[in-house]
Design a protein around this motif. Structure first.
Motif, PDB file in Angstrom:
ATOM      1  N   TRP A 226       0.854  -1.172   0.000  1.00 23.41           N
ATOM      2  CA  TRP A 226       0.000   0.000   0.000  1.00 23.41           C
ATOM      3  C   TRP A 226       0.898   1.232   0.000  1.00 23.41           C
ATOM      4  O   TRP A 226       1.909   1.255   0.689  1.00 23.41           O
ATOM      5  CB  TRP A 226      -0.876  -0.010   1.274  1.00 23.41           C
ATOM      6  N   PRO A 227       0.647   2.283  -0.802  1.00 24.37           N
ATOM      7  CA  PRO A 227      -0.545   2.537  -1.610  1.00 24.37           C
ATOM      8  C   PRO A 227      -0.346   2.267  -3.105  1.00 24.37           C
ATOM      9  O   PRO A 227      -1.127   2.752  -3.916  1.00 24.37           O
ATOM     10  CB  PRO A 227      -0.761   4.030  -1.378  1.00 24.37           C
ATOM     11  N   VAL A 228       0.702   1.518  -3.492  1.00 21.37           N
ATOM     12  CA  VAL A 228       0.946   1.266  -4.916  1.00 21.37           C
ATOM     13  C   VAL A 228       0.425  -0.118  -5.302  1.00 21.37           C
ATOM     14  O   VAL A 228       0.965  -0.779  -6.187  1.00 21.37           O
ATOM     15  CB  VAL A 228       2.456   1.391  -5.253  1.00 21.37           C
ATOM     16  N   HIS A 229      -0.659  -0.521  -4.657  1.00 18.14           N
ATOM     17  CA  HIS A 229      -1.231  -1.847  -4.873  1.00 18.14           C
ATOM     18  C   HIS A 229      -2.388  -1.839  -5.866  1.00 18.14           C
ATOM     19  O   HIS A 229      -2.902  -2.908  -6.212  1.00 18.14           O
ATOM     20  CB  HIS A 229      -1.759  -2.393  -3.549  1.00 18.14           C
ATOM     21  N   THR A 230      -2.807  -0.675  -6.326  1.00 15.85           N
ATOM     22  CA  THR A 230      -4.100  -0.587  -7.022  1.00 15.85           C
ATOM     23  C   THR A 230      -4.112  -1.285  -8.379  1.00 15.85           C
ATOM     24  O   THR A 230      -5.185  -1.583  -8.909  1.00 15.85           O
ATOM     25  CB  THR A 230      -4.496   0.889  -7.217  1.00 15.85           C
ATOM     26  N   TRP A 231      -2.931  -1.573  -8.941  1.00 13.62           N
ATOM     27  CA  TRP A 231      -2.896  -2.295 -10.224  1.00 13.62           C
ATOM     28  C   TRP A 231      -3.291  -3.756 -10.046  1.00 13.62           C
ATOM     29  O   TRP A 231      -3.786  -4.389 -10.984  1.00 13.62           O
ATOM     30  CB  TRP A 231      -1.508  -2.215 -10.847  1.00 13.62           C
ATOM     31  N   LEU A 232      -3.086  -4.306  -8.836  1.00 13.04           N
ATOM     32  CA  LEU A 232      -3.236  -5.752  -8.662  1.00 13.04           C
ATOM     33  C   LEU A 232      -4.680  -6.238  -8.789  1.00 13.04           C
ATOM     34  O   LEU A 232      -4.927  -7.216  -9.515  1.00 13.04           O
ATOM     35  CB  LEU A 232      -2.650  -6.174  -7.312  1.00 13.04           C
ATOM     36  N   PRO A 233      -5.675  -5.619  -8.114  1.00 11.75           N
ATOM     37  CA  PRO A 233      -7.045  -6.122  -8.292  1.00 11.75           C
ATOM     38  C   PRO A 233      -7.507  -6.097  -9.742  1.00 11.75           C
ATOM     39  O   PRO A 233      -8.161  -7.040 -10.209  1.00 11.75           O
ATOM     40  CB  PRO A 233      -7.876  -5.179  -7.406  1.00 11.75           C
TER      41      PRO A 233
END
Length: 504
Positions: A226-233
């Motif tokens: 977090w917060p650079v996780h948004t690509w994964l979902p």
């Protein structure tokens, strides 16, 4: 050819052979491309077994080393080797790839040869990342990994696959550029691209901080933190089943591996200075992302957010060392956190991969990932339900499964650093159980909710084989973690000693 070179070349060569076989090799239902892909992946797995049987567990030094000049002008070498950190991850890769190929045996209709070839080439590149001891070679494999995964999601993904692939590429490529800058700077200081030479560089604190931050962007995106996780979902939702399995089980691990191979030994002082930030980001992933997973209505999104939360345990265990040092200064506590992070990486590879395989089984039959579309699956698919519940329990950290071992070690290490670290880390046992059991209750148990669920057929022999092998791995690691811990022990102790010496 050395063993590690063979493990890299076998799947890549197999993938190219599968591509060459894609024209017209079909007779009476026989598909040469599928069988060639399976044969190549099984051969790679069998060839990787000597890494385990021939591994010396008493030393932290690199083993199965291969070293040849590659670009002598710039001191770039073809330098391969494994230690207790990399060897288990290579075996995880070679174990899961054949299962992904078997899982897609009947379900992949569009360009199957290209599909299987992409996974084989990706397997070889991932093994290269874990085996590379030359930073330039590491970077080549690291960047090359993007290509087959980009193709897998972009060609065989869902309706928004282009958006997901572009987002995946942009996030990872930005981090890779900054990593390249850091590696070039380290080369200029060491006059060598050898990662082992980087470990002994006398860098100032300011140099270490800038290098750590540059590497952090690359590795944090891959974990993802977090917060650079948004690509994964988005990537998980749009990826085909096999893509989700490899993405969660292997590709996320290269981020954690990067921290252990580069950040901790090369920049120990900067890692200690910024450890509170890393611990805070990890705890946010554990707690906040766990809460986000609670409200998901899509099966893949729920498991994707669960992956972010569980990988938060990996980075927490890795960076707890400095919190423990400030209180006790003892080697066992530092080693416990790193060991827990590594065991969690391997366990998460099995459990997350298994859950995505389960979602793939349901999606192949119902063509929907919405949790509300299911209910009462256990009534029509009892064998599938048994596997699904087992993997859900492992995801919740049930004792006796692999999911418990790493989390327990990290929580124990957290307590040595701070009671509040341990308290927040332990919330994953509650949150993980909450969102996982909620999913199982809605999907597996209860009365049959609609005619489509009533018409579901249970696992076939191929699906039972795939899920059964992963279930065996989950139970074996959960009930008998000692062999993995023994493999890690010497390398973990050496890294912990390096960290302690830098603190003195």
């Amino acid at each position: 050819m050395g063993l590690l070179s063979l493990l890299i070349a076998l799947p890549i060569g197999g993938g190219l052979l599968v591509l060459a076989s894609s024209r017209g090799m079909k007779a009476g239902g026989f598909r040469a491309d599928r069988w060639l892909a399976l044969l190549a992946s099984l051969a790679t797995f069998v060839a990787s077994l000597p890494l385990w049987t021939g591994f010396d567990r008493t030393t932290w030094h690199m083993q199965f080393v291969e070293r040849q000049p590659w670009v002598p002008t710039f001191n770039v070498e073809y330098f391969l080797g494994v230690d207790g950190f990399s060897m288990p991850l290579i075996l995880l890769t070679t174990f899961l790839t054949p299962l992904v190929i078997i899982a897609g045996w009947e379900t992949v209709k569009l360009r199957p040869a290209q599909y299987f070839a992409a996974f084989l080439i990706l397997e070889g590149l991932m093994i290269g990342v874990f085996a590379a001891l030359d930073a330039f070679l590491f970077y080549v494999f690291w960047e090359a990994m993007l290509i087959p995964m980009f193709v897998i999601i972009g060609v065989w993904g869902g309706e928004r696959r282009i958006y997901a692939t572009v987002k995946f590429f942009l996030y990872t490529f930005l981090g890779s550029v900054l990593m390249l800058v850091a590696l070039i700077y380290l080369y200029l200081q060491a006059d060598s691209y050898s990662i082992l030479d980087f470990h002994s560089l006398p860098l100032s604190l300011a140099e270490q901080v800038w290098i750590f931050l540059a590497l952090l962007v690359a590795f944090a995106v891959k974990v993802p933190m977090w917060p650079v996780h948004t690509w994964l979902p988005d990537a998980h939702v749009e990826a085909p089943t096999g893509g989700s399995v490899i993405l969660a089980a292997i590709l996320l691990k290269v981020g954690g591996y990067g921290f252990i191979r580069f950040s901790l030994p090369v920049t120990p002082d900067a890692a200690g200075l910024l450890a509170p930030l890393m611990i805070a980001l990890s705890l946010v992933a554990v707690v906040y992302i766990g809460l986000v997973a609670l409200v998901q209505q899509d099966l893949k999104k729920l498991i994707a957010y669960s992956s972010v939360a569980h990988m938060g345990f990996v980075t927490l265990g890795i960076f707890l060392a400095w919190g423990i040092l400030s209180r006790t200064g003892e080697l066992p506590g530092v080693a416990m956190g790193i060991t827990g992070g590594m065991v969690q990486m391997v366990s998460h590879g099995f459990v997350s991969g298994a859950l995505f395989l389960c979602v793939g089984v349901l999606y192949d039959r119902m063509h929907t990932r919405e949790i509300a579309a299911y209910g009462g699956v256990a009534n029509t698919m009892p064998r599938f339900a048994a596997f699904m519940v087992l993997f859900a329990m492992a995801n919740s950290g049930l004792p006796g499964t692999s999911g418990f071992v790493g989390e327990f070690l990290v929580i124990l290490a957290s307590y040595q650093a701070s009671f509040w670290y341990a308290f927040l880390a332990a919330t994953t046992l509650v949150l993980g159980a909450a969102y996982t059991l909620w999913m199982v209750k809605r999907v597996v148990f209860g009365p049959v909710t609609n005619e489509r669920v009533a018409a579901l057929r249970d696992l076939n022999a191929r699906e039972f084989l795939v899920l059964g092998l992963v279930a065996a791995a989950v139970m074996l690691l959960g009930l008998w973690p000692a062999p993995l811990v023994d493999v890690l022990s010497a390398s973990v102790d050496n890294l912990a000693s390096h960290i302690i010496q830098s603190k003195l």
